[in-house]
Design an enzyme around this catalytic site. Structure first.
Site, short mmCIF file in Angstrom:
data_model
loop_
_atom_site.label_atom_id
_atom_site.label_comp_id
_atom_site.label_asym_id
_atom_site.label_seq_id
_atom_site.Cartn_x
_atom_site.Cartn_y
_atom_site.Cartn_z
N CYS A 182 0.81 -1.23 0.00
CA CYS A 182 0.00 0.00 0.00
C CYS A 182 0.84 1.27 0.00
CB CYS A 182 -0.96 0.00 1.17
SG CYS A 182 -1.99 -1.45 1.18
N HIS A 228 -3.21 7.26 2.01
CA HIS A 228 -3.65 5.92 1.60
C HIS A 228 -5.03 5.67 2.20
CE1 HIS A 228 -4.02 1.76 0.90
NE2 HIS A 228 -3.72 1.38 2.12
N ASN A 248 -10.24 -0.13 0.21
CA ASN A 248 -8.78 -0.04 0.19
C ASN A 248 -8.28 -0.68 -1.11
OD1 ASN A 248 -6.03 -0.39 0.53
ND2 ASN A 248 -6.17 -1.16 2.62
N1 ACO Z 1 -18.26 -7.93 10.33
C1 ACO Z 1 -18.72 -8.10 11.58
N2 ACO Z 1 -17.91 -8.32 12.64
C2 ACO Z 1 -16.59 -8.37 12.39
C3 ACO Z 1 -16.05 -8.21 11.10
C4 ACO Z 1 -16.94 -7.99 10.04
N3 ACO Z 1 -16.54 -7.80 8.77
N4 ACO Z 1 -14.71 -8.33 11.18
C5 ACO Z 1 -14.42 -8.53 12.47
N5 ACO Z 1 -15.54 -8.57 13.21
C6 ACO Z 1 -15.68 -8.76 14.64
C7 ACO Z 1 -14.54 -9.53 15.23
O1 ACO Z 1 -14.74 -10.94 15.09
C8 ACO Z 1 -14.58 -9.09 16.68
O2 ACO Z 1 -15.60 -9.82 17.32
P1 ACO Z 1 -15.38 -10.34 18.85
O3 ACO Z 1 -15.19 -9.08 19.63
O4 ACO Z 1 -16.65 -11.06 19.11
O5 ACO Z 1 -14.15 -11.19 18.77
C9 ACO Z 1 -15.04 -7.65 16.58
O6 ACO Z 1 -15.62 -7.50 15.28
C10 ACO Z 1 -13.92 -6.66 16.73
O7 ACO Z 1 -12.83 -7.07 15.91
P2 ACO Z 1 -11.52 -6.22 15.85
O8 ACO Z 1 -10.54 -6.90 14.97
O9 ACO Z 1 -11.11 -5.88 17.25
O10 ACO Z 1 -12.07 -4.90 15.16
P3 ACO Z 1 -11.36 -3.55 14.98
O11 ACO Z 1 -12.12 -2.50 15.65
O12 ACO Z 1 -9.88 -3.64 15.26
O13 ACO Z 1 -11.53 -3.30 13.42
C11 ACO Z 1 -10.22 -3.41 11.42
C12 ACO Z 1 -10.95 -4.21 12.50
C13 ACO Z 1 -11.25 -2.58 10.68
C14 ACO Z 1 -9.57 -4.38 10.45
C15 ACO Z 1 -9.18 -2.52 12.10
O14 ACO Z 1 -8.35 -3.26 12.93
C16 ACO Z 1 -8.35 -1.80 11.11
O15 ACO Z 1 -8.82 -0.92 10.43
N6 ACO Z 1 -7.05 -2.12 11.04
C17 ACO Z 1 -6.17 -1.52 10.08
C18 ACO Z 1 -6.36 -2.27 8.82
C19 ACO Z 1 -5.80 -1.53 7.68
O16 ACO Z 1 -5.92 -0.33 7.60
N7 ACO Z 1 -5.20 -2.29 6.81
C20 ACO Z 1 -4.70 -1.80 5.65
C21 ACO Z 1 -3.40 -1.04 5.83
S1 ACO Z 1 -2.17 -1.64 4.87
C22 ACO Z 1 -2.83 -2.05 3.45
O17 ACO Z 1 -3.61 -1.26 2.99
C23 ACO Z 1 -2.55 -3.34 2.78
#
Ligand code: ACO
Length: 325
Positions: free
Chosen positions: A119, A252, A282
């Site tokens: 990315c 990004h 993304n």
């Molecule tokens: N739908 C519903 N529930 C979900 C989903 C979904 N799609 N995905 C995860 N959950 C649930 C999980 O199972 C978890 O449930 P639990 O509490 O019962 O275990 C709950 O939601 C919370 O999960 P987290 O992983 O803690 O959620 P978080 O608030 O961290 O959000 C996310 C996840 C959006 C991926 C976040 O961590 C994030 O944005 N990270 C950065 C990712 C990113 O930007 N990546 C790209 C950068 S580099 C590149 O672009 C390649």
């Protein structure tokens, strides 16, 4: 007289198949994977993404974006003496997607290669093209980010498959005696390879290991915000500028919450941040040039304004680049 590089045209392309969150939720439910529009919007800001059809490759998306950028710059393929494509989803193992694009475009003869920094790829590619223009190795470059991430998503993993989309963005970068790109700052830390990767590889005619995207979202999130701030500050310092000089942040487009945190750290209000993640998802290396072109064509970002581009991604890689449009 110092030789600079300047963006003279931008372009982008999205494959026509658009999936809203509701479309994706329905599709995933049929496969027993539960998610919701509310969860996706609240955690990421994403409302829709575009997916390429079978038989369409990154070079096809890149071709349309490149044609649009050349038209905006008033240039033709014959003027291009350098093509750099930032992609993690190349058409094939080799040759590079840049070579395939060069031939589709009819720009044969100049240098062409891919940059693989996930990315952060577009910021890396633009930095390389700027350096080549400054040294006189190139005069008119096409710098492209093009991705088909839908092919490497695990549609049984709801923590990743709702986040990504396909698309391409491009800029024409030309030699100029007026400043365009002012400074950049690139980094990588390979000890974080495992938090965001597609670990599979091709060997002996078979795919060994998992060929689908794996991400520890929380680890990525925590790393991303701090690294983006430090790269932004280092880039501003190299150009002897401060936060107050930034007209637009073009980050990004991974997640609205990462963009909001970065803007807060740089003391920028969100109305100075270009945000397209809602419509594009993304798109990895394509996300910054897609966002830039969208903002330019909407009349939001204008010639003469100071832009800070910044990216973060697998590797771990990160970087920022400051330019006058
Ligand atoms: N739908 C519903 N529930 C979900 C989903 C979904 N799609 N995905 C995860 N959950 C649930 C999980 O199972 C978890 O449930 P639990 O509490 O019962 O275990 C709950 O939601 C919370 O999960 P987290 O992983 O803690 O959620 P978080 O608030 O961290 O959000 C996310 C996840 C959006 C991926 C976040 O961590 C994030 O944005 N990270 C950065 C990712 C990113 O930007 N990546 C790209 C950068 S580099 C590149 O672009 C390649």
């Amino acid at each position: 007289m110092k030789r600079y590089s300047r963006i003279t045209g931008t372009g982008s392309y999205l494959p026509p198949r658009r999936l809203t969150n509701a479309d994706l939720v329905t599709q995933l439910a049929a496969a027993g994977v539960e998610t919701s529009d509310e969860w996706i919007v609240e955690r990421t800001g994403i409302r829709a993404r575009h997916f390429a059809d079978d038989g369409v490759f990154s070079s096809d998306l890149a071709l349309e974006a490149a044609k649009n950028a050349l038209q905006a710059a008033g240039r033709s393929a014959k003027d291009v003496d350098l093509i750099i494509v930032a992609t993690s989803t190349p058409d094939m193992v080799f040759p590079s997607t840049a070579c395939i694009l060069q031939n589709k475009l009819g720009a044969n003869g100049g240098a062409a290669f891919d940059v693989q920094a996930v990315c952060s790829g577009f910021v890396y590619a633009l930095t390389v093209a700027d350096a080549m223009i400054q040294t006189g190795a190139a005069k008119c470059a096409l710098v492209v980010g093009a991705e088909i991430f839908s092919r490497i998503l695990d549609f049984k993993d709801r923590t990743t498959c709702v986040l990504f989309g396909d698309g391409a963005g491009a800029v024409v970068l030309e030699a100029s005696d007026k400043p365009g790109i002012l400074a950049s700052d690139l980094h990588a830390d390979g000890k974080h390879v495992g938090i965001l990767c597609v670990p599979g590889h091709v060997s002996g005619g078979a795919i060994l290991g998992d060929p689908l995207l794996k991400m520890d979202g929380q680890a990525v999130f925590k790393l991303a915000v701090g690294l983006l701030e430090s790269a932004a500050r280092a880039t501003l310092a190299k150009a002897n500028l401060t936060d107050a000089d930034i007209d637009w942040l073009v980050p990004h487009q991974a997640n609205i919450r990462i963009m909001q945190s970065t803007a807060r750290k740089l003391k920028l209000s969100m109305d100075k941040v270009v945000v397209t993640v809602g419509e594009h998802g993304n798109t990895s290396a394509a996300s910054i040039p897609l966002a830039l072109d969208t903002a330019v064509r909407a009349g939001q970002v204008k010639t003469g304004e100071t832009l800070l581009l910044e990216g973060v991604g697998g590797g771990f890689t990160w970087g920022a680049l400051l330019l006058i449009l």
